[in-house]
Design an enzyme around this catalytic site. Sequence first.
Site, PDB file in Angstrom:
ATOM      1  N   SER A   1       0.859  -1.185   0.000  1.00 54.24           N
ATOM      2  CA  SER A   1       0.000   0.000   0.000  1.00 54.24           C
ATOM      3  C   SER A   1       0.891   1.229   0.000  1.00 54.24           C
ATOM      4  O   SER A   1       1.912   1.270   0.694  1.00 54.24           O
ATOM      5  CB  SER A   1      -0.907   0.018   1.228  1.00 54.24           C
ATOM      6  OG  SER A   1      -1.549   1.272   1.356  1.00 54.24           O
ATOM      7  N   SER A   2       0.501   2.237  -0.753  1.00 55.79           N
ATOM      8  CA  SER A   2       1.343   3.432  -0.848  1.00 55.79           C
ATOM      9  C   SER A   2       1.446   4.187   0.465  1.00 55.79           C
ATOM     10  O   SER A   2       2.347   5.022   0.639  1.00 55.79           O
ATOM     11  CB  SER A   2       0.804   4.364  -1.939  1.00 55.79           C
ATOM     12  OG  SER A   2      -0.515   4.780  -1.629  1.00 55.79           O
ATOM     13  N   CYS A   3       0.560   3.903   1.416  1.00 56.94           N
ATOM     14  CA  CYS A   3       0.618   4.610   2.699  1.00 56.94           C
ATOM     15  C   CYS A   3       1.787   4.145   3.558  1.00 56.94           C
ATOM     16  O   CYS A   3       2.000   4.678   4.644  1.00 56.94           O
ATOM     17  CB  CYS A   3      -0.693   4.460   3.460  1.00 56.94           C
ATOM     18  SG  CYS A   3      -1.056   2.781   3.973  1.00 56.94           S
TER      19      CYS A   3
ATOM     20  N   HIS B   1     -11.923   4.185   4.047  1.00 53.56           N
ATOM     21  CA  HIS B   1     -11.007   5.189   3.542  1.00 53.56           C
ATOM     22  C   HIS B   1     -11.786   6.424   3.095  1.00 53.56           C
ATOM     23  O   HIS B   1     -13.015   6.448   3.114  1.00 53.56           O
ATOM     24  CB  HIS B   1     -10.190   4.614   2.382  1.00 53.56           C
ATOM     25  CG  HIS B   1      -9.198   3.592   2.802  1.00 53.56           C
ATOM     26  ND1 HIS B   1      -9.450   2.239   2.754  1.00 53.56           N
ATOM     27  CD2 HIS B   1      -7.936   3.718   3.299  1.00 53.56           C
ATOM     28  CE1 HIS B   1      -8.381   1.578   3.195  1.00 53.56           C
ATOM     29  NE2 HIS B   1      -7.464   2.440   3.532  1.00 53.56           N
TER      30      HIS B   1
ATOM     31  N   LYS C   1       3.182  -4.233   6.431  1.00 46.28           N
ATOM     32  CA  LYS C   1       3.265  -4.334   4.974  1.00 46.28           C
ATOM     33  C   LYS C   1       4.714  -4.292   4.480  1.00 46.28           C
ATOM     34  O   LYS C   1       5.090  -4.999   3.539  1.00 46.28           O
ATOM     35  CB  LYS C   1       2.432  -3.226   4.324  1.00 46.28           C
ATOM     36  CG  LYS C   1       0.940  -3.490   4.325  1.00 46.28           C
ATOM     37  CD  LYS C   1       0.613  -4.683   3.452  1.00 46.28           C
ATOM     38  CE  LYS C   1      -0.876  -4.918   3.320  1.00 46.28           C
ATOM     39  NZ  LYS C   1      -1.175  -6.075   2.451  1.00 46.28           N
TER      40      LYS C   1
ATOM     41  N   TYR D   1       0.308  -0.659  10.700  1.00 46.76           N
ATOM     42  CA  TYR D   1      -0.067  -1.253   9.409  1.00 46.76           C
ATOM     43  C   TYR D   1       1.101  -1.183   8.435  1.00 46.76           C
ATOM     44  O   TYR D   1       1.422  -2.160   7.738  1.00 46.76           O
ATOM     45  CB  TYR D   1      -1.287  -0.526   8.841  1.00 46.76           C
ATOM     46  CG  TYR D   1      -1.664  -0.944   7.442  1.00 46.76           C
ATOM     47  CD1 TYR D   1      -2.389  -2.104   7.217  1.00 46.76           C
ATOM     48  CD2 TYR D   1      -1.307  -0.162   6.343  1.00 46.76           C
ATOM     49  CE1 TYR D   1      -2.743  -2.487   5.926  1.00 46.76           C
ATOM     50  CE2 TYR D   1      -1.654  -0.540   5.051  1.00 46.76           C
ATOM     51  CZ  TYR D   1      -2.376  -1.705   4.847  1.00 46.76           C
ATOM     52  OH  TYR D   1      -2.720  -2.077   3.570  1.00 46.76           O
TER      53      TYR D   1
END
Length: 350
Positions: free
Chosen positions: A108-110, A180, A141, A137
């Site tokens: 995930s880009s976050c 989201h 990842k 999180y």
Amino acid sequence: MELNAKIFVAGHRGMVGSAIVRRLAERSFSNVVVRSRTDLNLLDSAAVRDFMASERPDYVFVAAAKVGGILANNLYRGQFIYENLTIQNNLIHSAHMAGVQRLMFLGSSCIYPKLAPQPIKEDYLLTGLLEPTNEPYAIAKIAGIKMCEAYNAQYGRQYVSVMPTNLYGPNDSYDLNNSHVLPALIRKFHLAKLAHAGDVTGIAADESRYGAIPGDILQSLGLVREADGALVKASEPGPVLLWGTGTPRREFLYVDDLASACVHLMEAGYDGPLVNIGVGDDVTIRELSEVAKAAVGYSGEVVFDVTKPDGTPRKLLDVGRLESLGFEAGMPLADGVRLAYADYLQGKKI
């Protein structure tokens, strides 16, 4: 990938997994394996090991994860790091033990640094501090990506990681405590539209479909909840309240574009480093709210609550590597949001 190859999609009931299953069907892959949570608990290492040993898939897509927005990430910090680490460890290691050579892990880009240079290149991973509300999180990842790299290095596997930007589309989560930003906008505007029309019955039906409406949003809708749980109009609805200043910039990718990119990379036999998957363009949250407002047809007032956190100031992916591999996302944002809202009106299907 051969059309009769056995392909396991972990997390097929979620937004990403279901989109990958749809794309595989469109590409005429005939041997796609899925398991519901009741049939296979991905938190149970023995169950996952036995499943992989029995099925021995040729390809695995790891789209299963515990996900949420700013509120959920910050509130359920222990669950997010434990469940994501456990799920991905079970799937990646069990795939390896079963002799699976090709696997795709979805990050995930976050998980990029909070203040990473823009647009974000794949090489920026682990070069700075993470967004604090998202740290558990993100660490999970990152561990999954590094696990794939380690298994490739030690065991000669071809375990590829991809980094999607913010996603939206069919089968999204509209739970206002966990969703989201874009699905939350769609639902808030839809509820406000119903409230301004005096449709309390419609609001109650929406709540039974997508989950409880938090008290502050009920208040903004001019509703109160009675002791028996019934919703009753108490006042005229107020403006839609949105978190933050509206100035952060975000990139949004229609989930079927993500699925197409994932299948494209797997079909092409890609065996390289991490790949960003996005559209290469971004909008402010305020601009996004206008797109969602228009798609829903809400004509009332919108107010930004500047006491609430904004999260990362900007998050735009550099998609040069993806484009060099022959793929570009095709869904315009306004069209995608209209499709997402149409899907929302249909209700959860799986």
